[in-house]
Scaffold this active site. Structure first.
Site, mmCIF file in Angstrom:
data_model
loop_
_atom_site.group_PDB
_atom_site.id
_atom_site.type_symbol
_atom_site.label_atom_id
_atom_site.label_comp_id
_atom_site.label_asym_id
_atom_site.label_seq_id
_atom_site.Cartn_x
_atom_site.Cartn_y
_atom_site.Cartn_z
ATOM 1 N N CYS A 113 5.243 -8.871 -9.802
ATOM 2 C CA CYS A 113 4.373 -8.105 -8.910
ATOM 3 C C CYS A 113 5.268 -7.339 -7.944
ATOM 4 O O CYS A 113 6.444 -7.664 -7.774
ATOM 5 C CB CYS A 113 3.381 -8.999 -8.151
ATOM 6 S SG CYS A 113 4.102 -9.996 -6.845
ATOM 7 N N SER A 114 4.737 -6.299 -7.369
ATOM 8 C CA SER A 114 5.486 -5.523 -6.383
ATOM 9 C C SER A 114 4.760 -5.604 -5.060
ATOM 10 O O SER A 114 3.635 -6.092 -4.976
ATOM 11 C CB SER A 114 5.623 -4.064 -6.836
ATOM 12 O OG SER A 114 4.368 -3.411 -6.796
ATOM 13 N N THR A 115 5.399 -5.089 -4.033
ATOM 14 C CA THR A 115 4.791 -5.142 -2.704
ATOM 15 C C THR A 115 3.535 -4.299 -2.626
ATOM 16 O O THR A 115 2.723 -4.467 -1.729
ATOM 17 C CB THR A 115 5.799 -4.659 -1.641
ATOM 18 O OG1 THR A 115 6.259 -3.346 -2.003
ATOM 19 C CG2 THR A 115 6.998 -5.597 -1.567
#
Length: 200
Positions: A10-12
């Site tokens: 996942c990314s920010t």
């Protein structure tokens, strides 16, 4: 027990996504299937390219034979580079003797009677995506040419004397660019080489 590796990402920018949640659900699914999780790879990064440390390590480890199935939460967690690139990753895994499955997309798996059909569909979508990209590139080049913009170095077969003569006869820079298939910048460069040339 079948040795399995898990990949989570996942990314920010992924609101509501959490790798802990992904791994928790993946582990539970493996336990229900009687599979043994022997490796986990987690990236906190965008999926728009393959330059993710754990993703790269996972691909390298897939050829070592320590696990034979890769599980991921959903296909966009594995990659968001596009269908063609994602298909290459899936084929690489299969080439290394590794099956793959998506927890949230039951039809996306390389195991079972529909495995070949799934890859064929993805391959067709990838081909369609490549064709669409090619069409967009060609349309962009045609649009640029229509506006008098040309990429790359100008061919040396253009007679610069003719360009200067046509300019002296009153042709505009834009007209010369269209006539000789050159950019307006290149035409201005030719004109500047003569003392009588005046650009518009």
């Amino acid at each position: 027990m079948i040795p399995v590796a898990l990949y989570a990402r996942c990314s920010t920018r992924d609101k509501g996504q959490d790798t802990d949640n992904q791994l928790r659900e993946l582990r539970a699914a493996c336990e229900r299937k009687g599979w043994q999780v022997v490796a986990e790879y987690v990236d906190l990064a965008s999926g728009k390219n393959g330059k993710r440390p754990e993703f790269k390590r996972m691909l390298e480890d897939s050829s070592r034979g320590t696990w034979v199935v890769l599980g991921f939460w959903s296909l966009d967690r594995l990659s968001r580079e596009g269908v063609h690139e994602t298909l290459d990753y899936l084929r690489r895994l299969k080439g290394n003797g590794v099956d793959w499955w998506s927890l949230k997309e039951e039809y996306l798996r390389s195991m079972g009677p529909f495995a070949d059909a799934v890859l064929s569909i993805i391959a067709c979508v990838a081909k369609f995506e490549r064709e669409r990209l090619r069409e967009r590139v060609l349309a962009g080049l045609a649009n640029a040419r229509a506006k008098g913009h040309y990429g790359g170095r100008r061919p040396l077969c253009i007679d610069r004397a003719q360009v200067r003569d046509r300019r002296a006869a009153g042709a505009s820079v834009a007209e010369l660019a269209r006539e000789f298939g050159a950019s307006e910048g290149w035409v201005r460069g030719v004109i500047k080489q003569t003392s009588e040339g005046v650009t518009k």
